[in-house]
Design an enzyme around this catalytic site. Structure first.
Site, PDB file in Angstrom:
ATOM      1  N   LYS A 169      -9.509  -6.026  10.823  1.00 13.09           N
ATOM      2  CA  LYS A 169      -8.609  -5.312  11.753  1.00 13.09           C
ATOM      3  C   LYS A 169      -8.355  -5.844  13.020  1.00 13.09           C
ATOM      4  CE  LYS A 169      -7.421  -2.032   8.746  1.00 13.09           C
ATOM      5  NZ  LYS A 169      -6.002  -2.072   8.083  1.00 13.09           N
ATOM      6  N   GLY A 203       0.782  -1.091  -0.183  1.00 12.80           N
ATOM      7  CA  GLY A 203      -0.109   0.153   0.035  1.00 12.80           C
ATOM      8  C   GLY A 203       0.955   1.335  -0.045  1.00 12.80           C
ATOM      9  N   SER A 214      -5.955  -0.477  12.902  1.00 14.21           N
ATOM     10  CA  SER A 214      -7.190   0.691  13.082  1.00 14.21           C
ATOM     11  C   SER A 214      -7.726   0.714  14.600  1.00 14.21           C
ATOM     12  CB  SER A 214      -8.202   0.697  12.265  1.00 14.21           C
ATOM     13  OG  SER A 214      -9.310   1.292  12.437  1.00 14.21           O
ATOM     14  N   ASP A 259      -2.403  -7.226  -7.316  1.00 16.59           N
ATOM     15  CA  ASP A 259      -3.732  -7.077  -6.329  1.00 16.59           C
ATOM     16  C   ASP A 259      -3.600  -8.091  -5.204  1.00 16.59           C
ATOM     17  OD1 ASP A 259      -6.222  -7.244  -5.305  1.00 16.59           O
ATOM     18  OD2 ASP A 259      -7.193  -8.198  -7.305  1.00 16.59           O
ATOM     19  N   TYR A 309     -14.715  -4.525   7.542  1.00 19.78           N
ATOM     20  CA  TYR A 309     -13.402  -3.861   8.108  1.00 19.78           C
ATOM     21  C   TYR A 309     -13.028  -4.194   9.606  1.00 19.78           C
ATOM     22  CZ  TYR A 309     -10.248   0.305   8.169  1.00 19.78           C
ATOM     23  OH  TYR A 309      -9.118   0.986   8.328  1.00 19.78           O
TER      24      TYR A 309
HETATM   25  N1  LIG Z   1      -7.254   6.743   6.768  1.00 16.66           N
HETATM   26  C1  LIG Z   1      -7.451   6.440   7.827  1.00 16.66           C
HETATM   27  O1  LIG Z   1      -8.063   7.477   8.608  1.00 16.66           O
HETATM   28  C2  LIG Z   1      -7.205   5.198   8.503  1.00 16.66           C
HETATM   29  C3  LIG Z   1      -7.455   4.931   9.983  1.00 16.66           C
HETATM   30  C4  LIG Z   1      -7.112   3.657  10.562  1.00 16.66           C
HETATM   31  C5  LIG Z   1      -6.201   2.669   9.676  1.00 16.66           C
HETATM   32  N2  LIG Z   1      -6.118   3.101   8.603  1.00 16.66           N
HETATM   33  C6  LIG Z   1      -5.324   1.950   7.583  1.00 16.66           C
HETATM   34  O2  LIG Z   1      -4.202   2.486   7.194  1.00 16.66           O
HETATM   35  C7  LIG Z   1      -3.859   1.721   5.814  1.00 16.66           C
HETATM   36  C8  LIG Z   1      -3.706   2.792   4.911  1.00 16.66           C
HETATM   37  O3  LIG Z   1      -4.846   3.360   4.479  1.00 16.66           O
HETATM   38  P1  LIG Z   1      -4.770   4.793   3.912  1.00 16.66           P
HETATM   39  O4  LIG Z   1      -5.663   5.514   4.446  1.00 16.66           O
HETATM   40  O5  LIG Z   1      -3.398   5.334   3.509  1.00 16.66           O
HETATM   41  O6  LIG Z   1      -5.612   4.418   2.535  1.00 16.66           O
HETATM   42  P2  LIG Z   1      -5.327   4.891   0.787  1.00 16.66           P
HETATM   43  O7  LIG Z   1      -6.508   4.489   0.050  1.00 16.66           O
HETATM   44  O8  LIG Z   1      -4.842   6.243   0.750  1.00 16.66           O
HETATM   45  O9  LIG Z   1      -4.048   3.808   0.630  1.00 16.66           O
HETATM   46  C9  LIG Z   1      -4.303   2.418   0.547  1.00 16.66           C
HETATM   47  C10 LIG Z   1      -3.216   2.051  -0.362  1.00 16.66           C
HETATM   48  O10 LIG Z   1      -3.621   0.327  -0.286  1.00 16.66           O
HETATM   49  C11 LIG Z   1      -3.659   0.147  -1.802  1.00 16.66           C
HETATM   50  N3  LIG Z   1      -4.484  -1.088  -2.071  1.00 16.66           N
HETATM   51  C12 LIG Z   1      -5.739  -1.200  -1.680  1.00 16.66           C
HETATM   52  N4  LIG Z   1      -6.251  -2.139  -2.183  1.00 16.66           N
HETATM   53  C13 LIG Z   1      -5.209  -3.008  -2.834  1.00 16.66           C
HETATM   54  C14 LIG Z   1      -5.138  -4.223  -3.449  1.00 16.66           C
HETATM   55  N5  LIG Z   1      -6.286  -5.009  -3.612  1.00 16.66           N
HETATM   56  N6  LIG Z   1      -4.174  -4.447  -3.831  1.00 16.66           N
HETATM   57  C15 LIG Z   1      -2.941  -3.653  -3.785  1.00 16.66           C
HETATM   58  N7  LIG Z   1      -2.908  -2.452  -2.937  1.00 16.66           N
HETATM   59  C16 LIG Z   1      -4.045  -2.176  -2.766  1.00 16.66           C
HETATM   60  C17 LIG Z   1      -4.019   1.128  -2.719  1.00 16.66           C
HETATM   61  O11 LIG Z   1      -3.708   1.256  -3.776  1.00 16.66           O
HETATM   62  C18 LIG Z   1      -3.235   2.441  -1.886  1.00 16.66           C
HETATM   63  O12 LIG Z   1      -2.113   2.629  -2.205  1.00 16.66           O
HETATM   64  C19 LIG Z   1      -4.895   0.782   5.597  1.00 16.66           C
HETATM   65  O13 LIG Z   1      -4.743  -0.229   6.022  1.00 16.66           O
HETATM   66  C20 LIG Z   1      -5.999   1.493   6.503  1.00 16.66           C
HETATM   67  O14 LIG Z   1      -7.156   0.572   6.944  1.00 16.66           O
HETATM   68  C21 LIG Z   1      -6.520   4.203   7.783  1.00 16.66           C
END
Ligand SMILES: NC(=O)c1ccc[n+]([C@@H]2O[C@H](COP(=O)([O-])OP(=O)(O)OC[C@H]3O[C@@H](n4cnc5c(N)ncnc54)[C@H](O)[C@@H]3O)[C@@H](O)[C@H]2O)c1
Length: 267
Positions: A169, A38, A152, A73, A165
């Site tokens: 998590k 990611g 999370s 993926d 979700y």
């Molecule tokens: N943004 C928030 O508020 C938040 C809060 C708690 C936890 N998180 C966790 O942090 C992590 C990052 O989230 P983010 O906010 O940066 O989201 P984001 O959508 O900005 O980034 C997610 C990344 O994961 C990649 N991804 C998603 N599905 C994929 C797949 N099937 N195959 C390959 N790559 C894939 C996307 O291309 C992207 O680069 C996640 O695990 C999310 O659950 C985010």
């Protein structure tokens, strides 16, 4: 509004420039080889920036392209295995794994969309476990490794429409603890970082100024539920990940470090 915690406030904003923060206080990652899922966007991209700035060689596993990305993926088990092998080959080994990729599909229990449920579990739980399984082998062989899973606050607290979700998590935090026990004898430390609200496209879709996005200010901060009154910047989560992923962390394993601006400090 608490001005000391407002995005863009003088010294605080300058200090949070990703590169500046990393240069000032990063653990040194020179010579370290890291796999970050990611890493093309959001929190993952900030983690990659942080590790690279501090000297690490990083391979990113993501479905979107970018520097050092192996396109994959993560919902596809065979592809995850293949990408893991490719990353190992490119880095000639691995010292650090950060499982950061994640998806969030609205999902209620009643009328649950099974396709969305399966994809969420595949990306958020199964891919991290598969990557821990494959990449912990060379880590254990060399007697050194650091694994950080991005979970999370949803691992411990529920929210309507977030069933898949939340389940993914919570299970990843459980897997983190159990993997830590198994790998403790091999010099491999396994931990989780649990963000609250982070200004990325996953949490807000608000154009240019994500930190002032409506969902945070009106729903959470406005109700007094978020003590620091703003979303985290991705770099602030990356700091916690960098600490747990570095050599400076020598005695923490099986733990979750919550980075949530105090959200879960109150009941
Ligand atoms: N943004 C928030 O508020 C938040 C809060 C708690 C936890 N998180 C966790 O942090 C992590 C990052 O989230 P983010 O906010 O940066 O989201 P984001 O959508 O900005 O980034 C997610 C990344 O994961 C990649 N991804 C998603 N599905 C994929 C797949 N099937 N195959 C390959 N790559 C894939 C996307 O291309 C992207 O680069 C996640 O695990 C999310 O659950 C985010």
């Amino acid at each position: 509004m608490n001005q000391a915690n407002t995005a863009g406030t003088g010294a605080a904003a300058r200090a949070d420039t990703p590169g500046a923060a990393a240069r000032r206080e990063s653990p040194d990652f020179s010579g370290r080889r890291a796999v970050v899922t990611g890493g093309a966007h959001g929190i993952g991209a900030a983690i990659v920036e942080r590790l690279r700035t501090a000297g690490a060689q990083v391979v990113v596993l993501d479905r979107e392209t970018g520097p050092g990305v192996v396109e994959v993926d993560l919902a596809d088990r065979a592809a995850v295995q293949e990408a893991s092998t490719t990353a190992l080959h490119r880095l000639s080994g691995v010292d650090i794994l950060v499982n950061c990729a994640g998806v969030l599909h609205p999902s209620a229990l009643l009328g649950l969309d099974l396709a969305g449920y399966d994809t969420t579990l595949a990306v958020n739980l199964h891919a991290p476990v598969l990557l821990m399984r494959s990449l912990s082998v060379p880590m254990a062989e060399q007697g050194y490794g650091r694994i950080v899973n991005v979970t999370s606050v949803h691992a411990r607290f529920g929210e309507p429409l977030s069933l898949a979700y939340d389940a993914s998590k919570g299970a990843l935090e459980s897997a983190t603890r159990t993997a830590a026990l198994e790998l403790a004898d091999h010099g491999v430390l396994v931990n989780a970082v649990a963000p609250g609200f982070v200004a990325t496209r996953m949490s807000v879709v608000n154009g240019e100024d994500e930190l002032s996005a409506e969902p945070f200010t009106s729903v959470y901060a406005g109700q007094g539920r978020l003590p620091l009154r703003r979303a985290a910047r991705p770099a602030e989560v990356a700091s916690a990940v960098a600490f747990l992923a570095g050599e400076e962390n020598s005695y923490i394993t099986g733990q979750t470090l919550t980075v949530d601006g105090g959200l879960t400090a109150r009941f």
